[in-house]
Write a protein that holds these residues in place. Sequence first.
Motif, PDB file in Angstrom:
ATOM      1  N   UNK A 153     -34.682   1.172  -5.002  1.00 21.41           N
ATOM      2  CA  UNK A 153     -35.706  -0.185  -5.185  1.00 21.41           C
ATOM      3  C   UNK A 153     -35.435  -0.660  -6.139  1.00 21.41           C
ATOM      4  N   UNK A 154     -35.250   0.270  -7.183  1.00 24.47           N
ATOM      5  CA  UNK A 154     -35.483  -0.715  -8.371  1.00 24.47           C
ATOM      6  C   UNK A 154     -33.756  -1.551  -9.153  1.00 24.47           C
ATOM      7  N   UNK A 155     -32.792  -0.938  -8.329  1.00 26.56           N
ATOM      8  CA  UNK A 155     -32.110  -1.996  -8.802  1.00 26.56           C
ATOM      9  C   UNK A 155     -32.011  -3.241  -8.677  1.00 26.56           C
ATOM     10  N   UNK A 156     -32.076  -3.053  -6.602  1.00 26.84           N
ATOM     11  CA  UNK A 156     -32.992  -4.308  -6.047  1.00 26.84           C
ATOM     12  C   UNK A 156     -33.954  -5.576  -6.766  1.00 26.84           C
ATOM     13  N   UNK A 157     -35.056  -4.590  -7.762  1.00 26.37           N
ATOM     14  CA  UNK A 157     -35.828  -5.274  -8.287  1.00 26.37           C
ATOM     15  C   UNK A 157     -35.397  -6.245  -8.863  1.00 26.37           C
ATOM     16  N   UNK A 158     -34.220  -5.643 -10.189  1.00 33.98           N
ATOM     17  CA  UNK A 158     -34.358  -5.904 -11.104  1.00 33.98           C
ATOM     18  C   UNK A 158     -33.119  -6.601 -10.900  1.00 33.98           C
ATOM     19  N   UNK A 159     -32.428  -6.877  -9.762  1.00 33.59           N
ATOM     20  CA  UNK A 159     -31.040  -7.744  -9.600  1.00 33.59           C
ATOM     21  C   UNK A 159     -31.901  -9.424  -8.839  1.00 33.59           C
ATOM     22  N   UNK A 160     -33.346  -8.799  -7.529  1.00 34.58           N
ATOM     23  CA  UNK A 160     -34.001  -9.550  -8.198  1.00 34.58           C
ATOM     24  C   UNK A 160     -34.961 -10.746  -8.829  1.00 34.58           C
ATOM     25  N   UNK A 161     -35.681 -10.244  -9.674  1.00 34.14           N
ATOM     26  CA  UNK A 161     -36.653 -10.459 -10.354  1.00 34.14           C
ATOM     27  C   UNK A 161     -35.958 -10.326 -12.445  1.00 34.14           C
ATOM     28  N   UNK A 162     -35.318  -9.338 -12.360  1.00 34.76           N
ATOM     29  CA  UNK A 162     -35.173  -9.067 -13.511  1.00 34.76           C
ATOM     30  C   UNK A 162     -35.957  -8.678 -14.878  1.00 34.76           C
ATOM     31  N   UNK A 163     -37.763  -8.118 -14.347  1.00 33.70           N
ATOM     32  CA  UNK A 163     -38.383  -8.154 -14.829  1.00 33.70           C
ATOM     33  C   UNK A 163     -38.725  -6.369 -15.344  1.00 33.70           C
ATOM     34  N   UNK A 164     -39.571  -5.999 -16.135  1.00 32.73           N
ATOM     35  CA  UNK A 164     -39.375  -4.955 -16.132  1.00 32.73           C
ATOM     36  C   UNK A 164     -40.783  -4.217 -15.230  1.00 32.73           C
TER      37      UNK A 164
END
Length: 174
Positions: free
Chosen positions: A106-117
Motif C-alpha cells: 500500500x505504501x509503495x503504491x501510494x508513493x508511486x501514485x502521489x509521491x507525498x509522505x
Amino acid sequence: MIEENSPDFSAPAMVEGIAHVVAVEGTMAWLEPEQTTSCGSCASSSACGAKGIGTTASRLEARRFSLENQAGLAVGERVVVGIRENALVKASLTAYAIPLATALIAGTLAQWAEGRDGITMAAMAGGLLLGLGLARLGASRLSTRGELAPRFLRRADAAIVCHPVTLIKPEAGK
C-alpha cells in the motif's frame, strides 16, 4: 532392510513441549505448559508478552489449553505435546508476513501514485489494518482446520526436563 531406530523422514517434524494435566472434564483434558528455566531470564523479560500480567498462577492459567482425552490422562500427569513444525511456519507467516506485505505494498503504491509522505504513511497504516484483518481470517482458517492445535504425543517420564541448550563460551587466551 530398514533399521528399527532409523528416523521416519516422511512424517512431519514436530516441535515438542511438556505440559501438566490440571483438569479433566468429560472427554477433555486441560493442560498447562511447563515453565522453562529460560522464561523470564532473558534481557527483554520486562517487555515480554509471554509473561502476562499478575501472579504466576494467573499467567499459567491464561496459557491453559485443552486436548481430547483419548489417552485417559489424569490430573497431575506430565505429558509431551507437539505441534507440526510447518504449522508454526504457517502461523508465523500469517501473523507477520501478511500485515507487513500489505502495508509495504500500500505504501509503495501510494508513493508511486502521489509521491507525498503523508499520503504514503496513511496508505501504509490502511494497508497494515487490512493485513491484520486478512491475518485474522487466515488464523481463523488454520484454527478451524485444527492445524494450530497441539497434539498428545506420549506421557513424559519424571526424569524428562525441558531445558534450553546453553552454549558455553571458551575462555579467553586458551
